[in-house]
Design an enzyme around this catalytic site. Structure first.
Site, short mmCIF file in Angstrom:
data_model
loop_
_atom_site.label_atom_id
_atom_site.label_comp_id
_atom_site.label_asym_id
_atom_site.label_seq_id
_atom_site.Cartn_x
_atom_site.Cartn_y
_atom_site.Cartn_z
N GLN A 62 -56.52 15.50 116.36
CA GLN A 62 -55.69 15.15 117.49
C GLN A 62 -54.52 14.51 117.25
O GLN A 62 -54.40 13.51 116.17
CB GLN A 62 -56.39 14.37 118.41
P1 GTP Z 1 -60.86 17.99 115.98
O1 GTP Z 1 -62.11 17.44 115.53
O2 GTP Z 1 -60.66 17.63 117.45
O3 GTP Z 1 -59.85 17.91 114.97
O4 GTP Z 1 -61.22 19.83 116.12
P2 GTP Z 1 -61.99 20.55 114.98
O5 GTP Z 1 -60.74 21.22 114.21
O6 GTP Z 1 -62.85 19.95 114.30
O7 GTP Z 1 -62.60 21.84 115.92
P3 GTP Z 1 -64.04 22.20 116.10
O8 GTP Z 1 -64.80 22.31 114.82
O9 GTP Z 1 -64.74 20.79 116.96
O10 GTP Z 1 -63.98 23.19 117.20
C1 GTP Z 1 -63.44 23.28 118.19
C2 GTP Z 1 -63.65 24.45 118.87
O11 GTP Z 1 -63.45 25.77 118.51
C3 GTP Z 1 -65.23 24.61 119.24
O12 GTP Z 1 -65.49 24.81 120.62
C4 GTP Z 1 -65.84 25.64 118.29
O13 GTP Z 1 -67.01 26.12 118.58
C5 GTP Z 1 -64.65 26.65 118.32
N1 GTP Z 1 -64.85 27.24 117.02
C6 GTP Z 1 -64.40 26.74 115.72
N2 GTP Z 1 -64.29 28.02 114.81
C7 GTP Z 1 -64.43 28.97 115.70
C8 GTP Z 1 -64.31 30.62 115.23
O14 GTP Z 1 -64.16 30.77 113.94
N3 GTP Z 1 -64.19 31.34 116.24
C9 GTP Z 1 -64.21 30.78 117.54
N4 GTP Z 1 -64.17 32.00 118.32
N5 GTP Z 1 -64.26 29.60 117.98
C10 GTP Z 1 -64.43 28.57 116.88
#
Ligand code: GTP
Ligand code: MG
Length: 171
Positions: A62
């Site tokens: 974020q």
């Molecule tokens: P921050 O902690 O806010 O920086 O986000 P992050 O990069 O850690 O992302 P996070 O792992 O929380 O995933 C964000 C969203 O994307 C969630 O709803 C996951 O389920 C979804 N997501 C993650 N990887 C994939 C993917 O390969 N395909 C799809 N369709 N959704 C995904």
């Protein structure tokens, strides 16, 4: 057993790109969590491969937390940079953050392997890893070994290939 070599990895990339989902999938199934929420600040996670024990700084992507990243650059021996391949609107923001990272004094002149995950390849609007690589100008990275893998973190596809590459870079 034999003690594995410990490696500190920074997991970076925009919010919602899938960083926490990827790191969670790399853990043994009994250590995985079911509900993943946006990371606040950062979280320290661990997973092992055949020869290495990884400690991951899973940073929040974020905007308001991105200024935390640089405080951990000195700690990191490798980087996992995650891109939401379907987020074409913010690809330019991802590139800006990557360029800022690569130009940081704590990163710039070090041989740090960078593993890119072109994540969310399962989504219909996802760009190919080749296209993501072009938009981020990865070919211009000359002083660090890098590799890009298409991944689907929900199914766990593409993750092992990436981590195998990373492991080879570190030994
Ligand atoms: P921050 O902690 O806010 O920086 O986000 P992050 O990069 O850690 O992302 P996070 O792992 O929380 O995933 C964000 C969203 O994307 C969630 O709803 C996951 O389920 C979804 N997501 C993650 N990887 C994939 C993917 O390969 N395909 C799809 N369709 N959704 C995904
Ligand atoms: Mg997260």
């Amino acid at each position: 057993g034999i003690k594995k070599k410990e490696v500190h990895v920074l997991c970076l990339g925009l919010d919602n790109s899938g960083k926490t989902t990827i790191i969670n999938k790399l853990k043994p199934s009994n250590a995985q969590t079911q509900d993943i929420v946006p990371t606040i600040g950062f979280s320290i996670e661990k997973f092992k491969t055949s020869s290495l024990s990884f400690t991951v700084f899973d940073m929040s992507g974020q905007g308001r937390y991105r200024n935390l990243w640089e405080h951990y650059y000195k700690e990191g021996q490798a980087i996992i940079f995650v891109i939401d391949s379907s987020d074409t609107l913010r690809m330019v923001v991802a590139k800006e953050e990557l360029d800022t990272l690569l130009n940081h004094p704590d990163i710039k002149h070090r041989r740090m392997p960078i593993l890119f995950f072109a994540n969310k390849m399962d989504l219909r609007d996802a760009l190919s890893s080749v296209k993501v690589s072009q938009l981020l100008c990865l070919e211009s990275i000359k002083d660090k070994p890098w590799h890009i893998c298409a991944s689907d973190a929900l199914k766990g596809e593409g993750l092992q290939e990436g981590v195998d590459w990373l492991q080879d870079q570190i030994r």
